[in-house]
Design a protein around this motif. Structure first.
Motif, short mmCIF file in Angstrom:
data_model
loop_
_atom_site.label_atom_id
_atom_site.label_comp_id
_atom_site.label_asym_id
_atom_site.label_seq_id
_atom_site.Cartn_x
_atom_site.Cartn_y
_atom_site.Cartn_z
N GLY A 34 91.63 -45.78 10.44
CA GLY A 34 92.63 -44.75 10.70
C GLY A 34 93.97 -45.09 10.07
O GLY A 34 94.64 -44.21 9.50
N ARG A 35 94.35 -46.36 10.15
CA ARG A 35 95.60 -46.78 9.52
C ARG A 35 95.50 -46.68 8.00
O ARG A 35 96.46 -46.27 7.34
N ALA A 36 94.35 -47.05 7.46
CA ALA A 36 94.16 -46.95 6.01
C ALA A 36 94.23 -45.50 5.56
O ALA A 36 94.87 -45.18 4.55
N ARG A 37 93.59 -44.64 6.30
CA ARG A 37 93.62 -43.20 5.97
C ARG A 37 95.05 -42.66 6.00
O ARG A 37 95.46 -41.92 5.09
N SER A 38 95.79 -43.04 7.03
CA SER A 38 97.17 -42.57 7.16
C SER A 38 98.04 -43.09 6.01
O SER A 38 98.85 -42.35 5.44
N ALA A 39 97.87 -44.37 5.67
CA ALA A 39 98.67 -44.96 4.59
C ALA A 39 98.35 -44.32 3.24
O ALA A 39 99.24 -44.06 2.43
N GLY B 98 92.46 -50.82 -2.85
CA GLY B 98 92.36 -52.26 -3.05
C GLY B 98 93.46 -53.01 -2.31
O GLY B 98 93.21 -54.04 -1.67
N ASP B 99 94.68 -52.47 -2.37
CA ASP B 99 95.80 -53.11 -1.67
C ASP B 99 95.63 -53.02 -0.15
O ASP B 99 95.89 -53.98 0.57
N LEU B 100 95.21 -51.86 0.33
CA LEU B 100 95.08 -51.65 1.78
C LEU B 100 94.00 -52.53 2.40
O LEU B 100 94.12 -52.97 3.54
N MET B 101 92.93 -52.78 1.65
CA MET B 101 91.80 -53.53 2.18
C MET B 101 91.83 -55.00 1.77
O MET B 101 90.91 -55.75 2.09
N ASP C 83 100.77 -51.62 2.34
CA ASP C 83 100.48 -52.99 2.76
C ASP C 83 99.05 -53.07 3.29
O ASP C 83 98.48 -52.06 3.76
N ALA C 84 98.48 -54.24 3.24
CA ALA C 84 97.10 -54.43 3.69
C ALA C 84 96.99 -54.18 5.19
O ALA C 84 97.79 -54.69 5.97
N VAL C 85 96.02 -53.36 5.56
CA VAL C 85 95.74 -53.10 6.97
C VAL C 85 94.33 -53.57 7.33
O VAL C 85 93.94 -53.53 8.49
#
Length: 342
Positions: A34-39, A82-85, A224-226
């Motif tokens: 959910g955080r990745a989707r939002s970002a 790639g950055d988020l994960m 940022d990575a979540v």
């Protein structure tokens, strides 16, 4: 059946503890998605469906094919993921003169200080966790097949030596549907290797207005990575442990089998479909539907998930013939008919 579907354990206490652990892990992973989707929504505007389907592709452990006109943030989406994960990501611009060794790597002959000569393998850009294959259809069939073999087998063989790829390993490839001169369309068997074909369309007015304001100013949005690579692998394991209802399975089979121009198919299918999806389509439906449910925080997929995935799962796994094209019938139109009749 429990929400995440454990069936056989030694004792009720063990069963309860295991179920609680899985549910806790499920909730943690779902929140991170959910955080990745939002970002992603803050850097890629007006592409919510593309974001969801791309995240589902990774959560299901597959590869994705992004198809859209230039300038629709396909590259930005992949690099941001790639950055988020926290994945090691690389990008290859495919061109007609790109050779397999440019992607996979090659051996070079080196001479040591003692005068001894030996070969050393230099890994290519495919040795990463997230590879963006930009305009994959511009490379020669030989280079395409080298990459697609690596996608399927998760290792490469150079000069008889096997080299394993990093874990996890995913490819997000792009295609430009407009400019086809000088391209080499992917063969059907290779297209089938992609879990989903995701159409990237133009953003609506409000989204484009937000994008204009956000991308032409002095400040740029950074992500940022979540999540971590370990989180992604845990998600892929959870997806395969999630239950799937009999009604959902029956709809998957109904839609997939109805798209095949077999002897017992409907007349309209036999009239317009040149070739239909194989069993890998059913597998893609099952995994991607459960991945969508995980991203949404639901413990099992629904019939709506299957309907939502019909286009991305089937459009690159079937083709209409000349009779259909002459009547102005598109593959997506025909898929909608199949879903309506399921």
């Amino acid at each position: 059946m429990t929400p995440i579907g454990l069936q056989h354990h030694a004792s009720p206490m063990t069963d309860s503890q295991s179920d609680q652990d899985i549910l806790r892990k499920f909730d943690e992973i779902s929140v991170k998605f959910g955080r990745a989707r939002s970002a992603l929504g803050k850097v890629v505007f007006g592409q919510d469906e593309v974001i969801d389907l791309t995240l589902a592709t990774l959560a299901a452990g597959g590869h994705g094919l992004l198809v859209g006109a230039p300038g629709l943030a396909k590259t930005l989406l992949v690099t941001s993921i790639g950055d988020l994960m926290g994945l090691s990501a690389k990008r290859v611009q495919f061109t007609p003169d790109l050779m397999p060794g440019d992607v996979l790597g090659s051996e070079v002959l080196e001479e040591s200080a003692e005068g001894k000569r030996e070969f050393r393998f230099i890994p290519g850009p495919v040795f990463c966790q997230l590879l963006m294959a930009d305009e994959i259809n511009r490379a020669s069939p030989r280079t395409q097949s080298a990459l697609l073999q690596a996608m399927q087998e998760h290792h490469v063989t150079v000069a008889g030596a096997r080299h394993d790829l990093p874990v996890p390993f995913h490819v997000l490839a792009t295609q430009n549907p407009i400019e086809q001169e000088g391209t080499y369309p992917l063969p059907e068997a290779q297209l089938d290797r992609f879990l989903l074909e995701i159409d990237v369309n133009y953003p609506d007015l409000d989204a484009e207005r937000k994008m204009l304001a956000a991308t032409t100013g002095a400040k740029t949005v950074q992500v940022d990575a979540v999540m971590t690579a370990e989180d992604l692998m845990a998600a892929q394991k959870l997806v395969r442990e999630m239950p799937i209802g009999e009604q959902v399975v029956e709809m998957i089979l109904s839609i997939t089998r109805a798209a095949r121009p077999t002897d017992d198919a409907k007349d309209r299918v036999k009239k317009f479909v040149a070739w239909g999806p194989g069993p890998r389509a059913s597998q893609a439906f099952s995994l991607a539907a459960r991945a969508l449910a995980l991203i949404d925080g639901r413990h099992s997929p629904s019939l709506d998930d299957v309907k939502r995935l019909a286009g991305p799962v089937l459009r690159h796994r079937m083709a209409l013939n000349f009779a259909a094209r002459s009547e102005g019938l598109t593959t997506d139109d025909f898929i909608k008919e199949l879903v309506a009749g399921a």
